[in-house]
Scaffold this active site. Structure first.
Site, PDB file in Angstrom:
ATOM      1  N   GLY A 153       0.565  36.196  40.705  1.00  0.00           N
ATOM      2  CA  GLY A 153       0.455  36.833  41.990  1.00  0.00           C
ATOM      3  C   GLY A 153       1.499  36.214  42.931  1.00  0.00           C
ATOM      4  N   CYS A 154       1.084  36.193  44.123  1.00  0.00           N
ATOM      5  CA  CYS A 154       1.890  35.689  44.920  1.00  0.00           C
ATOM      6  C   CYS A 154       2.300  34.246  44.966  1.00  0.00           C
ATOM      7  CB  CYS A 154       1.334  36.077  46.389  1.00  0.00           C
ATOM      8  SG  CYS A 154       2.392  35.609  47.956  1.00  0.00           S
ATOM      9  N   PHE A 155       3.578  33.778  44.919  1.00  0.00           N
ATOM     10  CA  PHE A 155       3.743  32.472  44.693  1.00  0.00           C
ATOM     11  C   PHE A 155       3.155  31.443  45.959  1.00  0.00           C
ATOM     12  CE2 PHE A 155       8.477  33.456  45.633  1.00  0.00           C
ATOM     13  CZ  PHE A 155       8.421  34.054  46.928  1.00  0.00           C
TER      14      PHE A 155
END
Length: 174
Positions: free
Chosen positions: A9-11
């Protein structure tokens, strides 16, 4: 020291979690797995590069065992969601582990098998050879610490950090 490159997902969320763990000496948000050299956040976010948002986690396995790094990874994101994490949709948000060498590939495969025992449904995490790694822009590095009141951080990162603090307390910084 050892380095794992992980996408889930989003880092920003992975970055926030791994920075709380003992033995982690560096976390770098970046991009890998695609076919565009020197991608920008806007290009990756658009989903046309093939790159995933990833974190490079550098850690001391004498302090933080490899299996704990990987079990935390499978705890902090949902590896049963194909090409998405919550509202973040696209291959850039895929669940993927990028290996260097057969030993690391085998570690990743074993971790994925463990995760399959505790997640309902199929674990779709891919295990891919690590190609070029591109650092994300500076404003993405340690994003949560720089932006603790940002809406996405409050909704997505805080619960993940809290989940890791509860489930891996002996490996989390005080």
């Amino acid at each position: 020291m050892e380095t794992f490159v992980l996408a889930g997902g989003c880092f920003w969320c992975l970055d926030a979690v791994y920075r709380t763990m003992r033995g982690v000496t560096e976390v770098v948000s970046g991009y890998t797995g695609g076919d565009l050299d020197e991608p920008t956040y806007e290009q990756v976010k658009a989903g046309a590069t093939g790159h995933a948002e990833v974190v490079k986690v550098v850690f001391d396995p004498e302090v933080l065992p490899r299996e704990i790094v990987l079990d935390a990874y499978f705890t902090l994101h949902d590896p049963t969601q194909l090409n998405r994490q919550g509202e973040d949709v696209g291959t850039q948000y895929r669940s993927a582990m990028f290996f260097v060498g057969d030993g690391q590939r085998e570690l990743f495969e074993a971790a994925r098998e463990r995760a399959a025992e505790w997640w309902p449904g199929d674990v779709v995490t891919t295990i891919e050879p690590l190609g070029a790694f591109w650092d994300a822009e500076e404003y993405h590095q340690d994003f949560f610490a720089k932006n603790p009141e940002q809406g996405y951080c409050l909704i997505a990162a805080v619960p993940k950090v809290n989940k890791i603090r509860a489930g891996f307390a002996e490996y989390v910084l005080a």
